[in-house]
Design an enzyme around this catalytic site. Structure first.
Site, mmCIF file in Angstrom:
data_model
loop_
_atom_site.group_PDB
_atom_site.id
_atom_site.type_symbol
_atom_site.label_atom_id
_atom_site.label_comp_id
_atom_site.label_asym_id
_atom_site.label_seq_id
_atom_site.Cartn_x
_atom_site.Cartn_y
_atom_site.Cartn_z
ATOM 1 N N ARG A 112 0.851 -1.194 0.000
ATOM 2 C CA ARG A 112 0.000 0.000 0.000
ATOM 3 C C ARG A 112 0.881 1.235 0.000
ATOM 4 O O ARG A 112 1.126 1.861 1.020
ATOM 5 C CB ARG A 112 -0.907 -0.014 1.225
ATOM 6 N N SER A 131 -12.764 -2.496 1.082
ATOM 7 C CA SER A 131 -12.878 -1.801 2.372
ATOM 8 C C SER A 131 -14.342 -1.562 2.671
ATOM 9 O O SER A 131 -15.104 -1.168 1.804
ATOM 10 C CB SER A 131 -12.193 -0.435 2.313
ATOM 11 N N LYS A 174 -3.789 6.183 8.508
ATOM 12 C CA LYS A 174 -4.553 6.567 7.316
ATOM 13 C C LYS A 174 -5.140 7.948 7.605
ATOM 14 O O LYS A 174 -6.002 8.087 8.474
ATOM 15 C CB LYS A 174 -5.664 5.560 7.028
HETATM 16 C C1 LIG Z 1 -5.478 1.352 5.666
HETATM 17 C C2 LIG Z 1 -6.439 1.590 6.769
HETATM 18 N N1 LIG Z 1 -7.808 1.460 6.572
HETATM 19 C C3 LIG Z 1 -8.539 1.708 7.663
HETATM 20 S S1 LIG Z 1 -7.514 2.141 8.984
HETATM 21 C C4 LIG Z 1 -6.080 1.955 8.058
HETATM 22 C C5 LIG Z 1 -4.732 2.193 8.624
HETATM 23 C C6 LIG Z 1 -4.308 1.055 9.526
HETATM 24 O O1 LIG Z 1 -3.022 1.339 10.023
HETATM 25 P P1 LIG Z 1 -2.618 0.965 11.527
HETATM 26 O O2 LIG Z 1 -2.655 -0.547 11.620
HETATM 27 O O3 LIG Z 1 -1.219 1.517 11.681
HETATM 28 O O4 LIG Z 1 -3.621 1.623 12.415
HETATM 29 C C1 LIG Z 2 -8.215 0.608 3.538
HETATM 30 C C2 LIG Z 2 -8.067 -0.718 3.726
HETATM 31 C C3 LIG Z 2 -9.020 -1.472 4.493
HETATM 32 N N1 LIG Z 2 -8.855 -2.808 4.668
HETATM 33 C C4 LIG Z 2 -7.790 -3.425 4.117
HETATM 34 C C5 LIG Z 2 -7.671 -4.926 4.365
HETATM 35 F F1 LIG Z 2 -7.231 -5.124 5.601
HETATM 36 F F2 LIG Z 2 -6.827 -5.479 3.504
HETATM 37 F F3 LIG Z 2 -8.881 -5.511 4.244
HETATM 38 N N2 LIG Z 2 -6.872 -2.804 3.380
HETATM 39 C C6 LIG Z 2 -6.945 -1.455 3.145
HETATM 40 N N3 LIG Z 2 -6.078 -0.872 2.436
HETATM 41 MG MG LIG Z 3 -8.258 2.551 -0.812
#
Ligand SMILES: Cc1ncsc1CCOP(=O)(O)O
Ligand SMILES: C=C1C=NC(C(F)(F)F)=NC1=N
Ligand SMILES: [Mg+2]
Length: 210
Positions: free
Chosen positions: A38, A109, A138
């Protein structure tokens, strides 16, 4: 799906304290079951540098038979012949992704029960439900829903495999599994660790106890 979702590591160079290739190699030794590339947001690579890092991390996954999933970028996913793609609600419509992506794992997602219901009407392999807990990783993450939201989705009769995501650490991971998720997915709990192998090992151990 059940065998790849338990400990789903997600990372881009922008999330990484150490060298990304080192961190991924260590995380695999620590027992992650799936990896998502990502490369996105402030400080992320673009263009040929992004492709090059993707290829490098894909090779590391391939050596250990770990599925390599690409986030959002369907071009990159097809170029790399990734094992899967993960898209958000505001990315390409899932019907198009199912049609355009040649690989075999498609993840989406999901934030609301409604979105989860929608997802269930397409043959999506898993849904990422979150953010479960507050996250700084994020920038545009929605409001945390709490682990109970997974329960709510299950109670709505949705049986699509679920990974919880967002602010998951070794302290709170068990809540996500106990709520009915097939696995946990996370970024900083491993990517920001000085000891990514140990971090992965500790998270894996919690999954077996949950
Ligand atoms: C990609 C993404 N989608 C929802 S929260 C998130 C970030 C998760 O990162 P972390 O595990 O460091 O909280
Ligand atoms: C925004 C996101 C939400 N969920 C996931 C996953 F954990 F793979 F399902 N990946 C992402 N990049
Ligand atoms: Mg996305």
């Amino acid at each position: 799906m059940k065998q790849i979702l338990p400990l789903y590591f997600i990372m881009g160079s922008q999330d990484c304290k150490l060298d990304p290739a080192f961190t991924l190699t260590e995380a695999i030794k620590g027992g992650i079951t799936c990896f998502q590339f990502r490369e996105k947001g402030p400080g992320s690579l673009q263009g040929t540098e992004k492709v090059a890092l993707g290829r490098k991390l894909q090779r590391i996954c391939r050596e250990s038979n770990i599925p390599f999933i690409v986030n959002d970028d369907i071009e990159l996913a097809n170029t790399l012949q990734a094992d899967g793609i993960h898209v958000g609600q505001d990315d390409m419509p899932i019907e198009e992704v199912v049609h355009k992506f040649v690989g075999n794992i498609i993840g989406l997602s999901v934030h609301t029960v409604e979105e989860a219901k929608q997802a269930a009407t397409h043959n999506i392999d898993y849904i990422g439900v979150g953010p479960i807990f507050p996250t700084g990783t994020k920038k545009d993450a929605k409001k945390p829903v709490g682990a109970s939201h997974i329960h709510t989705i299950r109670d709505a009769g949705i049986s699509t495999p679920i990974v919880g995501i967002g602010g998951i650490t070794k302290q709170n991971a068990h809540h996500v599994i106990q709520a009915g998720a097939e696995g946990i997915s996370l970024i900083s709990a491993i990517s920001m660790s000085d000891y990514p192998q140990l971090a992965a090992k500790q998270l894996k151990a919690i999954l077996t106890l949950a």
